[in-house]
Design a protein around this motif. Structure first.
Motif, mmCIF file in Angstrom:
data_model
loop_
_atom_site.group_PDB
_atom_site.id
_atom_site.type_symbol
_atom_site.label_atom_id
_atom_site.label_comp_id
_atom_site.label_asym_id
_atom_site.label_seq_id
_atom_site.Cartn_x
_atom_site.Cartn_y
_atom_site.Cartn_z
ATOM 1 N N TYR A 48 74.044 28.432 29.422
ATOM 2 C CA TYR A 48 73.148 28.727 30.588
ATOM 3 C C TYR A 48 73.726 29.795 31.390
ATOM 4 O O TYR A 48 74.956 29.527 31.643
ATOM 5 N N LYS A 49 72.988 30.484 32.278
ATOM 6 C CA LYS A 49 73.491 31.109 33.406
ATOM 7 C C LYS A 49 72.119 31.333 34.217
ATOM 8 O O LYS A 49 71.199 31.435 33.843
ATOM 9 N N TRP A 50 72.683 31.734 35.813
ATOM 10 C CA TRP A 50 71.734 32.008 36.480
ATOM 11 C C TRP A 50 71.815 33.568 36.732
ATOM 12 O O TRP A 50 72.970 34.050 37.116
ATOM 13 N N GLY A 51 70.663 34.316 36.346
ATOM 14 C CA GLY A 51 70.863 35.777 36.771
ATOM 15 C C GLY A 51 71.987 36.532 35.948
ATOM 16 O O GLY A 51 72.040 36.191 34.627
ATOM 17 N N ASP A 52 72.730 37.069 36.748
ATOM 18 C CA ASP A 52 73.785 38.214 36.240
ATOM 19 C C ASP A 52 75.174 37.264 35.919
ATOM 20 O O ASP A 52 76.211 37.895 35.608
ATOM 21 N N PRO A 54 77.884 34.566 34.696
ATOM 22 C CA PRO A 54 78.721 34.580 33.274
ATOM 23 C C PRO A 54 77.900 33.153 32.549
ATOM 24 O O PRO A 54 77.280 32.152 33.486
ATOM 25 N N TRP A 55 77.823 33.458 31.448
ATOM 26 C CA TRP A 55 77.387 32.182 30.505
ATOM 27 C C TRP A 55 78.328 30.970 30.688
ATOM 28 O O TRP A 55 79.670 30.976 30.930
ATOM 29 N N HIS A 56 77.719 29.791 30.903
ATOM 30 C CA HIS A 56 78.570 28.569 31.134
ATOM 31 C C HIS A 56 78.001 27.559 29.852
ATOM 32 O O HIS A 56 76.978 27.776 29.567
ATOM 33 N N THR A 57 78.905 26.614 29.298
ATOM 34 C CA THR A 57 78.680 25.699 28.407
ATOM 35 C C THR A 57 78.287 24.429 28.736
ATOM 36 O O THR A 57 79.195 24.113 29.447
ATOM 37 N N ALA A 58 77.332 23.829 28.004
ATOM 38 C CA ALA A 58 77.068 22.251 28.424
ATOM 39 C C ALA A 58 76.830 21.702 26.986
ATOM 40 O O ALA A 58 76.348 22.327 26.042
ATOM 41 N N THR A 59 77.115 20.494 26.945
ATOM 42 C CA THR A 59 76.832 19.573 25.840
ATOM 43 C C THR A 59 75.854 18.263 25.984
ATOM 44 O O THR A 59 76.192 17.851 27.235
ATOM 45 N N LEU A 60 74.937 18.072 25.437
ATOM 46 C CA LEU A 60 74.020 16.660 25.579
ATOM 47 C C LEU A 60 74.008 16.130 24.481
ATOM 48 O O LEU A 60 73.592 16.639 23.456
ATOM 49 N N LYS A 61 74.477 14.798 24.324
ATOM 50 C CA LYS A 61 73.985 14.021 23.489
ATOM 51 C C LYS A 61 72.949 13.450 23.193
ATOM 52 O O LYS A 61 72.256 13.295 24.303
ATOM 53 N N PRO A 62 72.312 13.123 22.379
ATOM 54 C CA PRO A 62 70.945 12.365 21.972
ATOM 55 C C PRO A 62 70.709 11.249 23.193
ATOM 56 O O PRO A 62 71.572 10.300 23.370
ATOM 57 N N ARG A 84 68.676 31.259 32.658
ATOM 58 C CA ARG A 84 68.402 31.393 30.926
ATOM 59 C C ARG A 84 69.296 30.189 30.096
ATOM 60 O O ARG A 84 70.375 30.000 30.442
ATOM 61 N N VAL A 85 68.762 29.932 28.974
ATOM 62 C CA VAL A 85 69.473 29.066 27.947
ATOM 63 C C VAL A 85 69.712 29.660 26.733
ATOM 64 O O VAL A 85 68.593 30.562 26.346
ATOM 65 N N ARG A 86 70.613 29.613 26.091
ATOM 66 C CA ARG A 86 70.833 29.712 24.681
ATOM 67 C C ARG A 86 71.461 28.881 23.924
ATOM 68 O O ARG A 86 72.380 27.950 24.219
ATOM 69 N N PHE A 87 70.889 28.576 22.527
ATOM 70 C CA PHE A 87 71.269 27.574 21.585
ATOM 71 C C PHE A 87 71.136 27.852 20.315
ATOM 72 O O PHE A 87 70.190 28.722 19.936
ATOM 73 N N ASP A 88 72.015 27.258 19.360
ATOM 74 C CA ASP A 88 71.984 27.260 17.984
ATOM 75 C C ASP A 88 70.769 26.366 17.663
ATOM 76 O O ASP A 88 71.003 25.031 17.803
ATOM 77 N N PRO A 97 74.062 30.056 11.684
ATOM 78 C CA PRO A 97 73.394 29.875 12.926
ATOM 79 C C PRO A 97 71.907 30.513 13.166
ATOM 80 O O PRO A 97 72.081 31.706 12.753
ATOM 81 N N PHE A 98 71.058 30.055 13.709
ATOM 82 C CA PHE A 98 69.970 30.651 14.313
ATOM 83 C C PHE A 98 69.788 30.353 15.843
ATOM 84 O O PHE A 98 69.424 29.446 16.277
ATOM 85 N N PHE A 99 70.133 31.470 16.641
ATOM 86 C CA PHE A 99 70.197 31.316 18.122
ATOM 87 C C PHE A 99 68.633 31.656 18.791
ATOM 88 O O PHE A 99 68.252 32.501 18.217
ATOM 89 N N ILE A 100 68.383 30.808 19.672
ATOM 90 C CA ILE A 100 67.098 31.014 20.538
ATOM 91 C C ILE A 100 67.779 31.373 21.910
ATOM 92 O O ILE A 100 68.580 30.502 22.436
ATOM 93 N N GLU A 101 66.904 31.893 22.765
ATOM 94 C CA GLU A 101 67.230 32.057 24.103
ATOM 95 C C GLU A 101 66.097 32.257 24.986
ATOM 96 O O GLU A 101 64.896 32.549 24.539
ATOM 97 N N TYR A 102 65.971 31.254 25.954
ATOM 98 C CA TYR A 102 64.888 31.284 26.741
ATOM 99 C C TYR A 102 65.026 31.500 28.354
ATOM 100 O O TYR A 102 66.065 30.921 28.731
ATOM 101 N N ALA A 103 63.995 31.782 29.029
ATOM 102 C CA ALA A 103 64.083 31.826 30.698
ATOM 103 C C ALA A 103 63.345 30.552 31.064
ATOM 104 O O ALA A 103 62.335 30.478 30.530
ATOM 105 N N LEU A 104 63.962 29.802 31.793
ATOM 106 C CA LEU A 104 63.361 28.338 32.147
ATOM 107 C C LEU A 104 62.885 28.373 33.523
ATOM 108 O O LEU A 104 63.178 29.147 34.376
#
Length: 137
Positions: A48-52, A54-62, A84-88, A97-104
């Motif tokens: 995820y990142k805010w505006g310009d 850098p990208w940061h990484t986060a992990t979510l367990k079920p 913005r978020v992007r994920f496989d 891998p099939f990456f998707i990116e969205y603006a939230l």
């Protein structure tokens, strides 16, 4: 008779007190807030990142949730850079891998709490090997 006269006199006084009393103050919006929940069967690592920034990484367990927020420079500014978020979205080990990116979307809020957040949810999409991120309605 005395009781009805007293009630007749008390009603206008109560009405005037209600009309001219100060209202409850609403808290100022200080944050743009987005919440993400993982309802899929996979542990999801996303960026995820805010505006310009850098990208940061986060992990979510079920079953886990995570908040992302932007602090406004002044109260009730109600503007933030895009989140913005992007994920496989592909979890089949035999596939690329099939990456998707969205603006939230973000909610302007007085606190960075789950209740105040604009919410999204990761879910399995079609079968156990695919996930997607959807706006929670």
């Amino acid at each position: 008779m005395v009781r009805s006269t007293l009630l007749a006199l008390a009603a206008p006084v109560a009405l005037a007190a209600t009309l001219f009393s100060p209202g409850t103050a609403e808290a100022a919006n200080r944050f743009a807030v987005t919440g993400i929940e993982n309802k899929s069967t996979h542990t999801i690592t996303y960026q995820y990142k805010w505006g310009d920034d850098p990208w940061h990484t986060a992990t979510l367990k079920p079953g886990e949730t995570r908040l992302h927020w932007w602090t406004y420079s002044k109260a009730n500014e109600n503007k933030s850079p895009a989140l913005r978020v992007r994920f496989d979205s592909e979890f089949d080990p035999k596939q690329k891998p099939f990456f998707i990116e969205y603006a939230l979307k973000r909610s302007a809020a007085p606190a960075h709490d789950w209740e105040d957040a604009h919410k999204y949810v990761f879910t399995n999409d079609g079968n156990k090997f695919f996930i997607d991120l959807h706006e929670k309605k």
